[in-house]
Enzyme design. Sequence first.
Site, short mmCIF file in Angstrom:
data_model
loop_
_atom_site.label_atom_id
_atom_site.label_comp_id
_atom_site.label_asym_id
_atom_site.label_seq_id
_atom_site.Cartn_x
_atom_site.Cartn_y
_atom_site.Cartn_z
N THR A 138 0.77 -1.23 -0.20
CA THR A 138 -0.03 0.01 -0.12
C THR A 138 0.89 1.36 -0.13
O THR A 138 1.39 1.58 1.30
CB THR A 138 -0.87 0.02 1.37
OG1 THR A 138 -1.83 -1.17 1.20
CG2 THR A 138 -1.72 1.45 1.18
N LYS B 164 -7.10 0.85 -3.70
CA LYS B 164 -6.72 0.23 -2.42
C LYS B 164 -6.74 1.20 -1.19
O LYS B 164 -7.19 0.79 -0.40
CB LYS B 164 -5.22 -0.39 -2.44
CG LYS B 164 -4.57 -0.87 -1.33
CD LYS B 164 -5.32 -2.07 -0.69
CE LYS B 164 -4.42 -2.35 0.39
NZ LYS B 164 -5.18 -3.46 1.43
N LYS C 56 -0.98 6.47 8.79
CA LYS C 56 -0.20 6.53 7.52
C LYS C 56 -1.15 6.54 6.39
O LYS C 56 -1.13 7.16 5.39
CB LYS C 56 0.80 5.47 7.55
CG LYS C 56 1.82 5.44 6.27
CD LYS C 56 3.10 4.51 6.32
CE LYS C 56 2.45 2.94 6.28
NZ LYS C 56 2.41 2.59 4.62
#
Lengths: 294, 294, 294, 294
Positions: free
Chosen positions: A95, A171, A240
Amino acid sequence: MKIGFLGLGAMGHAMARRLLEAGHDLTVWNRTPAKADDLVAKGARRAESPADAARGVEIVLSMLIDDAAVQAAAFGPDGVASALAPGAIHACCGTISLAQAHRLRDGHTERGQAYASATVLGRPPAAEAGTLFVIAAGEETVVTRLTPVLEVLGQRVFLAGEDPAKANLVKLSLNFLIMSTIEQMAEVFALNEKAGIDPKTVFEIMTGSFYNAPVHRNYGKMMVERAYDDPGATVRLGLKDTEMVLAAGHDLQVPLPYAAIARDRFLAAMAAGDADRDFVVLMENARRDAGLTR
Amino acid sequence: MKIGFLGLGAMGHAMARRLLEAGHDLTVWNRTPAKADDLVAKGARRAESPADAARGVEIVLSMLIDDAAVQAAAFGPDGVASALAPGAIHACCGTISLAQAHRLRDGHTERGQAYASATVLGRPPAAEAGTLFVIAAGEETVVTRLTPVLEVLGQRVFLAGEDPAKANLVKLSLNFLIMSTIEQMAEVFALNEKAGIDPKTVFEIMTGSFYNAPVHRNYGKMMVERAYDDPGATVRLGLKDTEMVLAAGHDLQVPLPYAAIARDRFLAAMAAGDADRDFVVLMENARRDAGLTR
Amino acid sequence: MKIGFLGLGAMGHAMARRLLEAGHDLTVWNRTPAKADDLVAKGARRAESPADAARGVEIVLSMLIDDAAVQAAAFGPDGVASALAPGAIHACCGTISLAQAHRLRDGHTERGQAYASATVLGRPPAAEAGTLFVIAAGEETVVTRLTPVLEVLGQRVFLAGEDPAKANLVKLSLNFLIMSTIEQMAEVFALNEKAGIDPKTVFEIMTGSFYNAPVHRNYGKMMVERAYDDPGATVRLGLKDTEMVLAAGHDLQVPLPYAAIARDRFLAAMAAGDADRDFVVLMENARRDAGLTR
Amino acid sequence: MKIGFLGLGAMGHAMARRLLEAGHDLTVWNRTPAKADDLVAKGARRAESPADAARGVEIVLSMLIDDAAVQAAAFGPDGVASALAPGAIHACCGTISLAQAHRLRDGHTERGQAYASATVLGRPPAAEAGTLFVIAAGEETVVTRLTPVLEVLGQRVFLAGEDPAKANLVKLSLNFLIMSTIEQMAEVFALNEKAGIDPKTVFEIMTGSFYNAPVHRNYGKMMVERAYDDPGATVRLGLKDTEMVLAAGHDLQVPLPYAAIARDRFLAAMAAGDADRDFVVLMENARRDAGLTR
């Protein structure tokens, strides 16, 4: 097929094992080499460096923790780019930000190598069982060559477009749906608890009626059990990812008020000392704001 | 059983029909009498007033539009309370505020009558098929007497506690989950559309993986099709429900930031002239903020 | 005193002129050299590069647009650091991030040079008149040496601490107060306009009573006049500053909900094509959300 | 002039005293009669009821706590409306909702009486000194007759329009500016405190530069001193006013995101047990979210 695999965290390890068991000729690299021991025992080759894993293979898959890690593995000293054959593919499963996807694409393209994003949904057990969901994006010919490998990993491979960053955006969007579903449920559970209704009752009604997706069942269950200390994903990681969603919103000029609130909730959780607990601990922010004590 | 039924909107009509077809002895009342014609043709008795519908029955069910409507039907001139037998039950199925549930309970209790909340999840076809979900709350003996009737209406009856308002809070909470899921998806779809990814692709990936609850599938589909003009629930109604959720948060002293944003989105939709469109039109708020034109 | 000055935008130019008129021996540098012409005519020396401006001076002041510009001017080819004498000071007056302040401090310290932040409040006319407000931070001995120069620029010099980044945080905080005051007023003006009350009436009452600070008077006036096209500060700049405030909140783990909303408003303004208009154009976001047309 | 005055809380008492000292013939009423003792000693007449205060006067001023109190005093048993002469004026100085202003106007108009809103800004000492700010709205002839009295109370009388509710909206707007300024400053102070900068330093810089309105100085000072326990206005009152602002936004279809956040902050403060502390205690919400302990 000869495949290099970078990054043997819980998820990467499970993916690598799946590929190995499917009969692929696998070379694995991890910053901490011991993580590869059992895979080597099962027939994988241990690489000394990302370059070593990339040499002579058709495809390198990477499953690394963040932008910086994949940038270093790709273009740092002894990086993938220094050894990957012309036309061979680096597919990043981690990711990462949209900007990083573009850096990877551009860096490999300059060297005559191919790049695609192949992000994955699911947890390690799904990876071992080959039942992940894969979201891929990249040039059609590249993705076509990747697909047989991705189909070993996932029960389904979705295509998001020719720009690799599109897979990363999708995603990140799906991760944002997790975080905002946690916040939704946290508000609902706190409201009901304050009224004397056990959150477990609400959870049962939710999942017994129209709110029964895995995103409700898996995270909601942890929330009503207040199970924060065996983290699947930490507050630090949630923050994050949320920052990456907001950065995408910034670059694309799209206000995202729910993401902004999730960010504030994660910051409050960090400030409360919960950085390394499961990110469903956002439940406690909502409870605390409502005057409910732990 | 002899049952009175008040309120023959789309939902109430379907519920009444279900009860009739299950063999109950039904007296129906609606402000506009013509809505009862087909039920009368099937054997229901037409009441002249709420009092008329309440006279001589064991249970009165009401499915009215809002707090004011049910208050008037219960305690206004020729209201239920003036005719309902001691010990007989008024069960309110509508989406009302917690304060209104308490007014109903208190008003009926003063007169020796019983009250319970029996809120329902689902749309008219589910009501006709008896596959709603019912969330009931009230004194145990009252709910026990109601249950056989509720089981005709719903595939499952959940219990939320002895205070009738608890069923209303759970119902409002579930409605809030719908509205905040719409806002979540609106942000995601706008973000992806701005990046050149068709929202339909994202919807397909969502519902093909971990975001496949009815709340995702039903509302998400309308959103990606931008189908706003055959409203299941309007912006006006969504705003009303959101205000009730926020009022519950006020009374219970629980901040609800996602609900506050939903409220602002509904107000912007009202201001844009979309009051009577389906409330998934919140999609357009997110698109407009992102600079995407209709 | 021999002083180097980098950056002759509207603000930097006015500051340089003030220093020159106060009798300092000034060497000026600007990326576009022509901006220095009138200063050279008044006795300034034109430098070829930041290094050239830094050679032989006791103090270099920089007033550059952003982190990247000051980083390049300090440590890039022909940068300040390559020529500044040991012990001489680089004082950065621009609005930069906390991380950048630390990079400047660390980079100069490594080379035996001194660094301080000396951020300024006010517009070009105040700079020419020496009536800015200066917020300085750095080691006490460094700030003491700087102070006589700063007192030429400002009517008052505030001290924020020994860590240079503290001056930057205070400056960013004050900028955030501007942006959030604009948002406050935008909501108030839209609410009153929708009720048929001229925002000018509200502005008159505000500034005639308890809301009469320059931050109200200056920005409020532009807002009620809807004067967006002679920008003092643009939406683009407002967004950049807001992102820096939020980044500070991230690093310090402090949720900032008002800043998050300001960010969303700036993004919506960018998306609406207002990037280069004065940032009081946030007024139009609030008006548009309220259904008021331009 | 013969004037009736209703409501002798701290503010009302100071206003009544001012009118008395200016030579008006004053009849005063308060729910707790003892509050009138010193005014009676100075020459005021004590009324037994609102009706008694309204009988035979040209103007009744009311300064009561909320919508319900003024509604009861105007139209309840022995209320103003039952005794006020045709053409005489009821002017409401309290902070009430727009809907309540309309109820007062309509109720008095039906009876041939006049109504205006005459809201006030300032604290009791300003009321005694006649240096309040007054915001009046109503029919021009009515406001003209009121003005000489209002000029005794205020240093300045602003006019907001012919609809009395406009004065209430402006007053609520100004109160919202107070609350949102407190939230602004709370975020700034928490951010700086977390970075090791004393909020008092930031406050000094703010009020020494461009953020020096009374709204900054008065509330900011209490915040940096964390002086919460001698409340000028309580959290409970702040929440009530914020709800009225949001209700105006609802009715006018105007999203107010900053007001929505202020509401959540007040609710969290209520839930934390701070209902009766000064509303600058919102400072502690921001500090707590930042992980700063009391």
